[in-house]
Design an enzyme around this catalytic site. Structure first.
Site, PDB file in Angstrom:
ATOM      1  CG  HIS A 185      -1.649  -1.001   1.364  1.00 54.15           C
ATOM      2  ND1 HIS A 185      -3.348  -0.580   0.717  1.00 54.15           N
ATOM      3  CD2 HIS A 185      -2.065  -2.211   1.501  1.00 54.15           C
ATOM      4  CE1 HIS A 185      -3.899  -1.837   0.872  1.00 54.15           C
ATOM      5  NE2 HIS A 185      -3.163  -2.731   1.393  1.00 54.15           N
ATOM      6  CD  GLU A 267      -0.820   2.121   4.192  1.00 54.20           C
ATOM      7  OE1 GLU A 267      -0.466   2.664   3.146  1.00 54.20           O
ATOM      8  OE2 GLU A 267      -1.972   1.893   4.797  1.00 54.20           O
TER       9      GLU A 267
HETATM   10 ZN   LIG Z   1      -4.133   1.076   0.881  1.00 54.66          ZN
END
Ligand SMILES: [Zn+2]
Length: 303
Positions: A185, A267
């Site tokens: 992500h 992330e």
């Molecule tokens: Zn995401």
């Protein structure tokens, strides 16, 4: 991005269980833990070693068969240090999600509660979407892992109109009996918020969710990745989450709650911050990001 942004929250999935108990020390950071629906029993653990694995992993085996990505499940090249290891890569979101609001908003059961099937993800100010980013990094990551002999499977490759839903994303890793799963992500946080963080499963036991067997090994996986990602990219741990540790523990992501195999999210940076965005939109940087994730997976698997 994962519920931390102006965009709709991202995703997760259902579970089964395997008995692998690991006692542990207390978690350093517990973030975004909506109270009430899960049991935080303070068992999380440092460095449980990955399970040994010497599966031949024939092509076509596993979850890929159900989502049209069976062809991705090809054994790695010949030998290599990761021969026999199965890695599932979960590219966050899907470029088609924007056109399927109704379907992706349909709730699914994540054990603790019900949550949207999937989300669109975020984007940079110039329109580079998180879904494009996650697929690009995932492709690079797959190549690096296969070069080391791993068998690699995707949860999707933009080869379906939307999704998969977060519960199916978890199920794919479970069915593959993956040695490691990484959900890729990029975040959608405020300008000035910079850096990367990995997201680790919290101890959760509710409904179909029981993360007790995976909390320890997932933490080990995530800590390896956080270290190698920082080295490969030169990026710092997030300055807005995880207290500078580069890791955050969450109990609200179905993709983690429903996993029965070691799994983390990463992330990679904040798409909404112009400085981070300049990195995320640079192909050379994405190659470094993929290298950092691959190195973390391989050092974890090789224990
Ligand atoms: Zn995401």
């Amino acid at each position: 991005m994962h519920d931390d942004s102006p965009h709709p929250p991202p995703s997760s999935a259902p579970a089964s269980r395997r008995r692998r108990r690991r006692l542990v020390a207390a978690l350093a950071v517990v973030a975004a833990v909506p109270a009430g629906w899960f049991a935080l029993d303070a068992l999380a653990g440092p460095g449980a070693p990955p399970k040994p694995s010497a599966r031949p992993a024939p092509a076509g085996e596993g979850p890929g068969a159900s989502n049209g990505t069976a062809g991705d499940r090809k054994p790695g090249h010949g030998g290599g240090p990761l021969a026999g290891k199965v890695v599932v890569i979960d590219p966050g979101h899907n470029p088609g999600n924007f056109q399927h609001a109704r379907e992706i908003n349909e709730p699914v059961d994540i054990g603790t509660n019900r949550k949207e099937c999937d989300t669109t993800g975020t984007a940079t100010n110039t329109g580079y979407t998180e879904a494009e980013f996650t697929l690009d990094v995932s492709h690079r990551l797959r190549t690096l892992l296969r070069d080391q002999g791993a068998t690699v499977e995707f949860t999707h490759d933009a080869d379906r109109p939307y999704g998969p839903c977060i519960d199916e994303r978890a199920r794919i890793g479970n069915t593959a009996e993956a040695d490691a799963v990484v959900s890729v992500h990029a975040d959608g946080s405020a300008v000035g918020n910079r850096g990367f963080h990995v997201i680790l499963p919290a101890p959760v036991r509710a409904g179909a969710a029981d993360t007790s067997p995976i909390v320890g090994p997932s933490r080990a996986l995530g800590e390896h990745i956080a270290g190698t990602f920082a080295r490969a990219t030169g990026s710092a741990p997030a300055n807005y989450a995880g207290g500078g540790t580069g890791s955050v523990v969450r109990a609200d992501l179905g993709g983690l709650n429903l996993s029965t195999v070691p799994k983390v999210f990463i992330e990679c940076g904040n798409m909404r911050d112009p400085k981070d965005a300049s990195l995320l939109t640079d192909a050379a940087w994405r190659q470094k990001a993929a290298r950092g994730i691959a190195d973390g997976i391989s050092t974890y698997l090789l224990g």
